[in-house]
Enzyme design. Sequence first.
Site, PDB file in Angstrom:
ATOM      1  N   SER A   1     113.712  37.871 127.350  1.00  0.00           N
ATOM      2  CA  SER A   1     114.847  36.975 127.141  1.00  0.00           C
ATOM      3  C   SER A   1     115.640  37.361 125.895  1.00  0.00           C
ATOM      4  CB  SER A   1     114.320  35.561 126.957  1.00  0.00           C
ATOM      5  OG  SER A   1     113.491  35.535 125.816  1.00  0.00           O
ATOM      6  N   GLY A   2     115.106  38.326 125.139  1.00  0.00           N
ATOM      7  CA  GLY A   2     115.758  38.682 123.877  1.00  0.00           C
ATOM      8  C   GLY A   2     115.179  37.906 122.709  1.00  0.00           C
ATOM      9  N   GLY A   3     114.345  36.887 123.019  1.00  0.00           N
ATOM     10  CA  GLY A   3     113.757  36.065 121.961  1.00  0.00           C
ATOM     11  C   GLY A   3     112.544  36.730 121.321  1.00  0.00           C
ATOM     12  N   VAL A   4     111.996  36.027 120.334  1.00  0.00           N
ATOM     13  CA  VAL A   4     110.870  36.561 119.563  1.00  0.00           C
ATOM     14  C   VAL A   4     109.652  36.790 120.470  1.00  0.00           C
ATOM     15  CG1 VAL A   4     109.289  36.047 117.660  1.00  0.00           C
ATOM     16  CG2 VAL A   4     111.647  35.229 117.575  1.00  0.00           C
ATOM     17  N   ASP A   5     109.366  35.804 121.324  1.00  0.00           N
ATOM     18  CA  ASP A   5     108.104  35.836 122.072  1.00  0.00           C
ATOM     19  C   ASP A   5     108.034  37.012 123.047  1.00  0.00           C
ATOM     20  OD1 ASP A   5     107.312  33.583 120.722  1.00  0.00           O
ATOM     21  OD2 ASP A   5     108.172  32.229 122.212  1.00  0.00           O
TER      22      ASP A   5
ATOM     23  N   MET B   1     116.854  38.492 133.258  1.00  0.00           N
ATOM     24  CA  MET B   1     117.477  37.759 134.375  1.00  0.00           C
ATOM     25  C   MET B   1     118.682  36.997 133.862  1.00  0.00           C
ATOM     26  SD  MET B   1     114.287  35.885 136.153  1.00  0.00           S
ATOM     27  CE  MET B   1     113.683  35.227 134.623  1.00  0.00           C
TER      28      MET B   1
ATOM     29  N   CYS C   1     111.535  26.170 137.911  1.00  0.00           N
ATOM     30  CA  CYS C   1     112.151  27.467 137.642  1.00  0.00           C
ATOM     31  C   CYS C   1     111.072  28.552 137.547  1.00  0.00           C
ATOM     32  CB  CYS C   1     112.936  27.366 136.343  1.00  0.00           C
ATOM     33  SG  CYS C   1     113.575  28.923 135.800  1.00  0.00           S
TER      34      CYS C   1
ATOM     35  N   GLY D   1     106.398  36.282 127.781  1.00  0.00           N
ATOM     36  CA  GLY D   1     106.031  35.799 126.450  1.00  0.00           C
ATOM     37  C   GLY D   1     105.587  34.344 126.471  1.00  0.00           C
TER      38      GLY D   1
ATOM     39  N   CYS E   1     116.149  25.404 130.816  1.00  0.00           N
ATOM     40  CA  CYS E   1     115.905  26.823 131.028  1.00  0.00           C
ATOM     41  C   CYS E   1     117.158  27.488 131.579  1.00  0.00           C
ATOM     42  CB  CYS E   1     114.758  26.908 132.036  1.00  0.00           C
ATOM     43  SG  CYS E   1     114.207  28.513 132.466  1.00  0.00           S
TER      44      CYS E   1
HETATM   45  N1  LIG Z   1     116.527  35.413 130.938  1.00  0.00           N
HETATM   46  C1  LIG Z   1     115.280  35.856 131.018  1.00  0.00           C
HETATM   47  N2  LIG Z   1     115.024  37.052 131.594  1.00  0.00           N
HETATM   48  C2  LIG Z   1     113.761  37.517 131.695  1.00  0.00           C
HETATM   49  N3  LIG Z   1     112.683  36.850 131.254  1.00  0.00           N
HETATM   50  C3  LIG Z   1     112.877  35.646 130.674  1.00  0.00           C
HETATM   51  C4  LIG Z   1     114.179  35.092 130.524  1.00  0.00           C
HETATM   52  N4  LIG Z   1     114.043  33.892 129.916  1.00  0.00           N
HETATM   53  C5  LIG Z   1     112.720  33.724 129.689  1.00  0.00           C
HETATM   54  N5  LIG Z   1     112.018  34.774 130.152  1.00  0.00           N
HETATM   55  C6  LIG Z   1     110.557  34.997 130.089  1.00  0.00           C
HETATM   56  O1  LIG Z   1     109.874  33.753 130.112  1.00  0.00           O
HETATM   57  C7  LIG Z   1     109.139  33.573 128.887  1.00  0.00           C
HETATM   58  C8  LIG Z   1     109.160  32.122 128.485  1.00  0.00           C
HETATM   59  O2  LIG Z   1     110.489  31.712 128.324  1.00  0.00           O
HETATM   60  P1  LIG Z   1     110.860  30.425 127.502  1.00  0.00           P
HETATM   61  O3  LIG Z   1     112.334  30.309 127.502  1.00  0.00           O
HETATM   62  O4  LIG Z   1     110.034  29.319 128.015  1.00  0.00           O
HETATM   63  O5  LIG Z   1     110.213  30.733 126.099  1.00  0.00           O
HETATM   64  P2  LIG Z   1     110.774  31.214 124.712  1.00  0.00           P
HETATM   65  O6  LIG Z   1     109.791  30.714 123.709  1.00  0.00           O
HETATM   66  O7  LIG Z   1     112.189  30.865 124.540  1.00  0.00           O
HETATM   67  O8  LIG Z   1     110.581  32.785 124.835  1.00  0.00           O
HETATM   68  P3  LIG Z   1     111.400  33.900 124.042  1.00  0.00           P
HETATM   69  O9  LIG Z   1     111.078  33.714 122.567  1.00  0.00           O
HETATM   70  O10 LIG Z   1     110.855  35.190 124.582  1.00  0.00           O
HETATM   71  O11 LIG Z   1     112.850  33.647 124.356  1.00  0.00           O
HETATM   72  C9  LIG Z   1     109.828  34.490 127.889  1.00  0.00           C
HETATM   73  O12 LIG Z   1     108.964  34.836 126.830  1.00  0.00           O
HETATM   74  C10 LIG Z   1     110.206  35.676 128.758  1.00  0.00           C
HETATM   75  O13 LIG Z   1     109.102  36.534 128.969  1.00  0.00           O
END
Ligand SMILES: Nc1ncnc2c1ncn2[C@@H]1O[C@H](COP(=O)(O)OP(=O)(O)OP(=O)(O)O)[C@@H](O)[C@H]1O
Length: 403
Positions: free
Chosen positions: A2-6, A26, A94, A122, A195
Amino acid sequence: MSGGVDSSVAARLLADKDYDLSAVFMRNWDTRDESGTDIGCEWEKDWQDVQQVCKSLGIPCRMIDLSRQYWNRIFEPALRIWESGETPNPDVWCNREIKFGALLEHLPMDSRSGQRSWFATGHYARKDWSLDGRPKLLTAKDELKDQSFYLSSISETGLARALFPLGSLTKVEVRKLARQYHIETAERPESMGLCFVGERGKFSDFLSSYIPFNPGPIIDLTTGTEIATHQGLWGYTIGQKARIPGMLQKMFVARKEHLSNTVYVVPGGNHEALYMDVVNSRDWAWIWRDSPPQEVFSDSGLRALVKVRHRAKNTPCTVHQDPNGHVTITIDEPQKGVSPGQVAAIWRDDWCLGCGTITTTDQSSALRDERLFELAQQSQEGYLMRQQQSAQYILDDKRIQNS
Ligand SMILES: Nc1ncnc2c1ncn2[C@@H]1O[C@H](COP(=O)(O)OP(=O)(O)OP(=O)(O)O)[C@@H](O)[C@H]1O
């Protein structure tokens, strides 16, 4: 990713273990779908972050547009549920329909095993295998971040291919690793909101651009009197404060009634009418779809732990399933703010077994105050009678005009 930390740290941990990785982002929300709002294209920023992180990790990445699937399978059905007065949990569905559904179908097959490739996210959850080789979804080490509730609807097939590299780490440790690895998005704040739709200011304003206003009465459950008008059941959540103009006493939503389009409120956030201990559900899905625990069919039921919303604590309960598949959960300790439309998920210790959508909630005889429920019944009947009368007046009016 998602580009986030996790997800970035998850990717880095797998890269260190020599997995042959490729990332997928996605795109699930198209801002062009937003009626009358101009909020900007947040997905573009996320996609840039994914590309930047992947570049420094040296792994290929691609984008898949699943916005049509998200709209049809998650957002549209959720709007209908909000409209009916329930409070849906689109994030749980989702994970089943999109992340572990539509996306999984895009994954390449492994030529050697003939199976789909592994699929890492993540999410804060752990996975283990039963003695006979079936995947078990387990709670994360970090209790505060545990996301097994959100994953409780995914199928065994999806879970079998899943990897959760963060399951044994705390969020603090993950952020520390992100800094240590110099991950570009190490300081990115936690994502909030629905989400993929993301943060949308006041959520009821966002919903009001999709759901028409439908005014109805707000009734004080303790007196049976109508104290205000609401603009639509979807603007109220059971257990939460209801703003009543001109009223000093804080009122809380105890019930919502679709048939009479009524919101029932009670004074004070700890009123007994806010606590429920019996939960009925629909669309129950065991993660091991074909083998529910046999105790649920016995008279004494299955002793388990239940969570009725993400931040609620896991509470002991007894679970029964009837021959038609309907699951009823009786919770040992009454829960506040249990809302139809939300998800009830169950665990045996740290093993998540499945979940369903809450249809109705009730109070067992030990809790129930019959007087309150009689009042609710009467005010509901009174409201329906008034509606019938005004419909009759309109008809009479038309007849007079015609003659
Ligand atoms: N747009 C996306 N495309 C692909 N994978 C995604 C997307 N959004 C979330 N995910 C996957 O689902 C996981 C959980 O997403 P969620 O939004 O619940 O957690 P998050 O703590 O915001 O995670 P992150 O820090 O990675 O953004 C993410 O770590 C990632 O692996």
